[in-house]
Design an enzyme around this catalytic site. Structure first.
Site, mmCIF file in Angstrom:
data_model
loop_
_atom_site.group_PDB
_atom_site.id
_atom_site.type_symbol
_atom_site.label_atom_id
_atom_site.label_comp_id
_atom_site.label_asym_id
_atom_site.label_seq_id
_atom_site.Cartn_x
_atom_site.Cartn_y
_atom_site.Cartn_z
ATOM 1 C CG HIS A 37 -1.833 -1.108 1.381
ATOM 2 N ND1 HIS A 37 -1.624 -2.131 2.280
ATOM 3 C CD2 HIS A 37 -2.993 -1.402 0.745
ATOM 4 C CE1 HIS A 37 -2.623 -2.996 2.202
ATOM 5 N NE2 HIS A 37 -3.469 -2.591 1.270
ATOM 6 C CD GLN A 149 1.209 -4.108 -12.611
ATOM 7 O OE1 GLN A 149 2.129 -4.896 -12.471
ATOM 8 N NE2 GLN A 149 1.187 -3.196 -13.572
#
Lengths: 281, 281
Positions: A37, A149
């Site tokens: 993150h 991704q």
């Protein structure tokens, strides 16, 4: 760094940036943040003037037997991490702030690319993601939005949603962040026992092995079967091992850039990973 | 007045207004404009600094047996009418500009309030409306959007959509514009023969008669049955005569504000109308 828990508060906090036409970057999360993150936030900082991170565990993307109630809520620790990487505004609304008291009647479904892979075992999951991301886009109104991704299928769903609904937002996919031993970072890694954590990097190893084999000319079918064998032998219960184009179309041979997807359980913890194998014609 | 046919052109035309934080009002239409549409624009002019009217015959809200191909396209005449009422920007995109060349995979459905009334005979219609309105909202990014109360169910669907997806837009419902003889203005009135046009005001007359009867204490069931009888005797084929709350909930008695809905065919032309009967407790 400001923390806002209401839409009104967020609008007030963003008002100067909107007036000054600054580039607003947005990173939606469910909290329990890790380096993956934080890398999304670092990427947003590079490309934007103001970065908003939302922390919201979205009930409607969890199935009835999934871990909504037990999903880790760690706002204080998350806030510290976000402040350290230069996040400007944390948006951490309650469920009621997001969904109100009236029943939600609107659903968004993205057909085709949500039916298989993680969609097969999580019916309604991507609908719930599409609704909450649409809401957050309308609330934050960013210029750019950043998605990892690691959730490659989710990223493809969001790109399709943005195109189909004409959101004036650029979607940026950020490469997977991995531990030193190759395990893709995930909030769910925290559920693993030490023994399971030691085995978990087998997923990445099997993907790297597959990449090497594909580039050496081994057939796609054989390579996918080998991944399943390796994971099963290591103690995983394999959910799927699949290959797709980057746009999630089915592929039968390795003759273009190909994404290999893995979902497998260690005990009760479901891990996912993927690797984009570049085709060199 | 500017006319823009591309999203890029519209953004350029709106850029000064956005920078100056002007109130942008939006009136989505399918063209073939009449006084009902023009009253939406007049209302928008009152409340906004800049008014955008879209003219787009949206293929995905037409059923396979509906009149998409034959729907009247009258851009030159529409543009003149819009200029006369002070519209600032006409947005008249092509189907390709709106939907591109890639397949549309995203659908939006609003459950509960779309299943009956016009939704019953037009499956998928309100999904198509929800998608195109969401796209147009994201393209125009208005502060206020104006919809006619003639399409009362559509207005309710849009209100729900805006609430559920957190669009930062205020939805304004504008009362029905009627001809001198009471017929609700509609593009489809142009399909009526002179004989049918003479009969068409029976819908409004039956609604006004129903309002009077309800206020005199006649039961809702009786009143609805009377409308059906009147319309059938006048030569209509009735699709539905129904009563709902303003939020489209079922009602069985007249003990709150009640909307009476009528859909009926004259020949091949389907007409709809409604009347809000105020409850005086």
């Amino acid at each position: 760094m400001k923390t806002e828990t209401t839409i009104q508060g967020l609008n007030a906090a963003l008002s100067p940036a909107r007036t000054a036409k600054k580039r607003i970057g947005f990173v939606p999360t469910m909290g329990n943040l890790h380096e993956g993150h934080l890398n999304l936030v670092r990427e947003a900082k590079k490309l934007c003037d103001v970065v908003v991170v939302s922390i919201f565990v979205n009930p409607i993307q969890f199935g009835p037997n999934e871990d909504f109630d037990n999903y880790p809520r760690t706002l204080d620790k998350d806030s510290q991490l976000l402040a350290d990487v230069g996040c400007d505004i944390v948006f951490a609304p309650s469920v009621e702030q997001m969904y109100g008291k009236q029943p939600l009647l609107t659903n968004i479904s993205v057909s085709g690319i949500t039916a298989d892979l993680c969609g097969a075992s999580r019916p309604g999951h991507f609908d719930g993601v599409a609704v909450v991301v649409s809401k957050l886009f309308n609330i934050v109104q960013p210029s750019l939005a950043f998605f990892g991704q690691k959730d490659f299928q989710q990223l493809a769903v969001i790109r399709q949603l943005v195109q189909d609904l004409s959101f004036p937002i650029e979607v940026i996919g950020v490469p997977i962040t991995r531990a030193a031993d190759g395990l893709a970072l995930s909030s769910r890694n925290g559920y693993l026992t030490p023994e399971q954590r030691a085995v978990a990097p087998t997923i990445y190893q099997s993907l790297k092995h597959a990449e090497k084999a594909l580039l050496e000319g081994v057939s796609l079918d054989t390579v996918l079967a080998e991944i399943t064998t390796q994971l099963t032998q290591a103690g995983f219960v394999v959910d799927y091992v699949e290959a797709r184009s980057p746009a999630l179309q089915m592929v039968t041979d390795f003759k273009q850039d190909t994404v290999i997807f893995v979902a497998a359980k260690l005990g009760t913890t479901r891990l996912i990973d993927n690797l984009i194998v570049k085709f060199v014609g």
